[in-house]
Design a protein around this motif. Structure first.
Motif, short mmCIF file in Angstrom:
data_model
loop_
_atom_site.label_atom_id
_atom_site.label_comp_id
_atom_site.label_asym_id
_atom_site.label_seq_id
_atom_site.Cartn_x
_atom_site.Cartn_y
_atom_site.Cartn_z
N THR A 181 0.86 -1.17 0.00
CA THR A 181 0.00 0.00 0.00
C THR A 181 0.90 1.23 0.00
O THR A 181 2.09 1.13 -0.26
N THR A 182 0.34 2.39 0.26
CA THR A 182 1.14 3.61 0.40
C THR A 182 0.71 4.34 1.67
O THR A 182 -0.42 4.16 2.16
N LEU A 183 1.58 5.20 2.16
CA LEU A 183 1.24 5.96 3.36
C LEU A 183 0.04 6.86 3.11
O LEU A 183 -0.87 6.93 3.96
N ASN A 184 0.00 7.55 1.98
CA ASN A 184 -1.14 8.43 1.73
C ASN A 184 -2.45 7.67 1.67
O ASN A 184 -3.49 8.17 2.10
N SER A 185 -2.41 6.44 1.14
CA SER A 185 -3.62 5.62 1.08
C SER A 185 -4.10 5.21 2.47
O SER A 185 -5.29 4.94 2.66
N GLU A 186 -3.18 5.17 3.44
CA GLU A 186 -3.51 4.67 4.77
C GLU A 186 -3.78 5.75 5.80
O GLU A 186 -4.13 5.45 6.94
#
Length: 197
Positions: A181-186
């Motif tokens: 995943t990505t940090l922005n997505s989380e």
């Protein structure tokens, strides 16, 4: 950078091999990881543990012995490697390098940083290599590591979530279980989990 991943054992714990500038870094060699790792490395340089839970460190000793590698483990989790506190029959191992919180290492020009995010375990860390973050059991896609285990701390997990939410950059995240995943997505998920704890 090239990346190989293989889920290991009953808990499908992701073992990663990350190759940067011809150097292979082995992250979280779990249950029965040795054979797969040996088949997929050319120039292994280190074994890196995100934290001390058995399903992430099970093959530490076997791989270290076979490949002559040093084991890097967050210092506050080393006791889990040595004493098998959950009693699953894991072969004990001992870190060669006890990693301090937020410590960074330089492997002939390849930077490896252990970002300290306790909560799931006392020493839980996410390992950054070449602008990729291997989060162990800190962050998963739409979830976080459990905080109801022995040695876990919901309060420290909240602090760790606050810490990573202050990062202004986005970064690709490769968790200890499940898909990337990505940090922005989380970010929204992390805020929700923090409020839930």
């Amino acid at each position: 950078m090239s990346l190989k991943v293989q889920p290991m054992g009953d808990y499908q714990t992701n073992c990663y091999i990350i190759t940067v500038e011809g150097k292979d870094f082995i992250i979280d060699p779990g249950v029965d990881a040795t054979r797969w790792v040996l088949q997929n490395v050319n120039n292994p340089v280190a074994i890196l543990n995100t934290h001390g839970h058995f399903d992430h460190v099970w093959s530490n000793k076997e791989l270290s012995d076979k490949l002559g590698l040093k084991i890097y483990t967050p210092k506050d989790d080393n006791f889990m490697l040595e004493k098998d506190p959950y009693g699953f029959g894991m072969t004990p191992s001992c870190a060669d390098i006890l990693v301090e919180p937020d410590e960074e290492f330089d492997f002939d020009g390849v930077k490896v940083k252990f970002h300290y995010f306790p909560g799931h375990t006392p020493g839980c860390s996410a390992i950054e290599i070449d602008k990729h973050l291997f989060s162990g059991d800190f962050i998963f896609r739409n979830s976080i590591g459990r905080t109801d285990f022995p040695f876990s701390s919901p309060e420290k997990m909240k602090q760790s979530i606050d810490k990573i939410l202050k990062w202004e950059k986005d970064i690709r995240i490769y968790p200890g279980h499940g898909s990337a995943t990505t940090l922005n997505s989380e970010r929204d998920s992390l805020i929700n989990w923090k409020n839930y704890l």
